[in-house]
Design a protein around this motif. Structure first.
Motif, mmCIF file in Angstrom:
data_model
loop_
_atom_site.group_PDB
_atom_site.id
_atom_site.type_symbol
_atom_site.label_atom_id
_atom_site.label_comp_id
_atom_site.label_asym_id
_atom_site.label_seq_id
_atom_site.Cartn_x
_atom_site.Cartn_y
_atom_site.Cartn_z
ATOM 1 N N ALA A 7 27.685 34.893 -36.454
ATOM 2 C CA ALA A 7 27.385 35.206 -34.821
ATOM 3 C C ALA A 7 26.039 36.375 -34.907
ATOM 4 O O ALA A 7 25.574 36.263 -33.902
ATOM 5 N N SER A 8 25.913 36.795 -35.924
ATOM 6 C CA SER A 8 24.887 37.701 -36.128
ATOM 7 C C SER A 8 23.584 37.104 -36.977
ATOM 8 O O SER A 8 22.580 37.754 -37.053
ATOM 9 N N ASN A 63 25.975 28.561 -30.697
ATOM 10 C CA ASN A 63 26.847 29.335 -29.714
ATOM 11 C C ASN A 63 28.287 29.310 -30.405
ATOM 12 O O ASN A 63 29.181 30.254 -29.761
ATOM 13 N N ARG A 111 34.589 33.994 -31.257
ATOM 14 C CA ARG A 111 35.081 35.298 -31.589
ATOM 15 C C ARG A 111 35.318 36.085 -29.929
ATOM 16 O O ARG A 111 36.556 36.684 -29.972
ATOM 17 N N VAL A 112 34.643 35.662 -29.145
ATOM 18 C CA VAL A 112 35.032 36.176 -27.601
ATOM 19 C C VAL A 112 36.201 35.693 -27.192
ATOM 20 O O VAL A 112 37.093 36.135 -26.719
ATOM 21 N N GLY A 114 31.659 35.521 -22.259
ATOM 22 C CA GLY A 114 30.918 34.990 -23.561
ATOM 23 C C GLY A 114 30.381 33.800 -23.001
ATOM 24 O O GLY A 114 28.991 33.652 -23.867
ATOM 25 N N GLU A 162 32.107 35.932 -37.971
ATOM 26 C CA GLU A 162 31.256 37.207 -37.468
ATOM 27 C C GLU A 162 30.009 37.242 -37.996
ATOM 28 O O GLU A 162 29.007 37.648 -37.455
ATOM 29 N N VAL A 165 29.961 32.662 -31.710
ATOM 30 C CA VAL A 165 30.178 33.602 -30.390
ATOM 31 C C VAL A 165 31.250 33.266 -29.669
ATOM 32 O O VAL A 165 32.090 34.288 -29.274
ATOM 33 N N THR A 172 26.150 33.109 -23.973
ATOM 34 C CA THR A 172 25.852 32.322 -24.822
ATOM 35 C C THR A 172 24.874 31.395 -24.028
ATOM 36 O O THR A 172 23.765 30.945 -24.404
#
Length: 299
Positions: free
Chosen positions: A125-126, A161, A167-168, A210, A122, A164, A214
């Motif tokens: 991803a940010s 990518n 997590r998706v 998702g 997580e 993301v 991306t």
């Protein structure tokens, strides 16, 4: 309500009924206003970008070679590089991201270490994209000493990518009702067959959403490409070499606006921005088309 002696007792539910109804109407109105304002803002932004560039587009601009000094240059190699880098990054990131998401959703034990891994995913991803660009420089330019290349930019985009998509995929798999999974086991399916035939098809809508996010982000990414693939192209329209400079359309847009000395830099930037926005919208439509067709068949 009567108490049996002819007198009425106030209903406690009637007292707050009018207030609750008014609050519900007010909340619904606020949500509608905010939603409509947001949609109008997005449509206005798209119109502002497209109405300046689309009318000026021609095939010579889309297929032409970029120019450093003379006006009238095109963006042909840059569009090709954009799709080439995007395709390579998705080929790398989609299988790895889906596999990692399925593992975390179905096979990973409920331990503190796995919880820490989820927090790390997580967090990644940010993380700003420039961090992945710096990692790409350290890996491909300094460690492997291959310079600014298409393969370096594509792999760096794949790293961008991966968190993301992981997590998706995990959340989409977890959102599948457990009853469907248990029913598949009850019919004698193995865990692999259940994942392949039940979980992934049901979660496909969320997974493709998702992938759309991306893919659109990767196509419009500039920081990672500038640091790992450079700000120039090979000058050839169809250059499939993985070790050629890999400037993309988003990088060219930044370069024209900030560094280029061509006389028509503003016009090139407006047309390139319109093409970039149009292609991102087209990518989302192309990825969602199979879902729309499948939904119509299953009605």
């Amino acid at each position: 309500m009567s108490n049996g002696k002819g007198t009425s007792v106030p209903n406690p539910f009637e007292a707050g009924k009018g207030f609750n109804h008014l609050s519900n109407r007010l909340f619904t109105s606020v949500v509608w206003i905010i939603g409509m304002c947001t949609i109008l803002f997005i449509c206005g932004l798209l119109f502002l970008i497209l109405q300046k560039g689309l009318p000026e587009l021609d095939w010579g601009f889309l297929y032409g070679l970029p120019s450093e000094i003379d006006e009238g240059g095109g963006i042909g190699p840059l569009i090709f590089n954009s799709f080439y880098v995007l395709a390579i990054s998705l080929v790398i990131s989609i299988p790895l991201g889906m596999a990692a998401g399925i593992y975390l959703a179905e096979f990973a034990p409920a331990t503190k270490f796995i919880a820490f891994i989820r927090i790390c995913v997580e967090g990644l991803a940010s993380v700003p994209s420039i961090i992945f660009g710096l990692f790409g420089i350290a890996l491909f330019v300094e460690a492997f000493d291959i310079g600014l290349t298409i393969i370096g930019g594509a792999v760096s985009l794949a790293f961008l990518n991966l968190p993301v998509l992981t997590r998706v995929t995990e959340e989409a798999i977890r959102a599948v009702p457990k009853e469907m999974k248990h029913a598949s086991f009850a019919l004698g399916s193995t865990h692999l067959q259940t994942i392949r035939s039940v979980l992934i098809p049901v979660a496909l809508n969320g997974i493709i959403t998702g992938i759309c996010l991306t893919a659109g982000r990767a196509f419009g990414e500039s920081a990672v490409i500038i640091l790992t693939a450079g700000v120039s192209s090979s000058g050839e329209m169809w250059d499939f070499s993985l070790f050629s400079p890999g400037a993309t359309l988003a990088v060219h847009l930044w370069y024209v606006q900030s560094e280029a000395i061509v006389p028509d830099a503003q016009l090139i930037a407006e047309k390139a921005a319109a093409v970039l926005v149009f292609v991102v919208l087209l990518i989302n439509i192309v990825f969602r088309l199979p879902l729309w067709l499948n939904a119509r068949r299953t009605r």
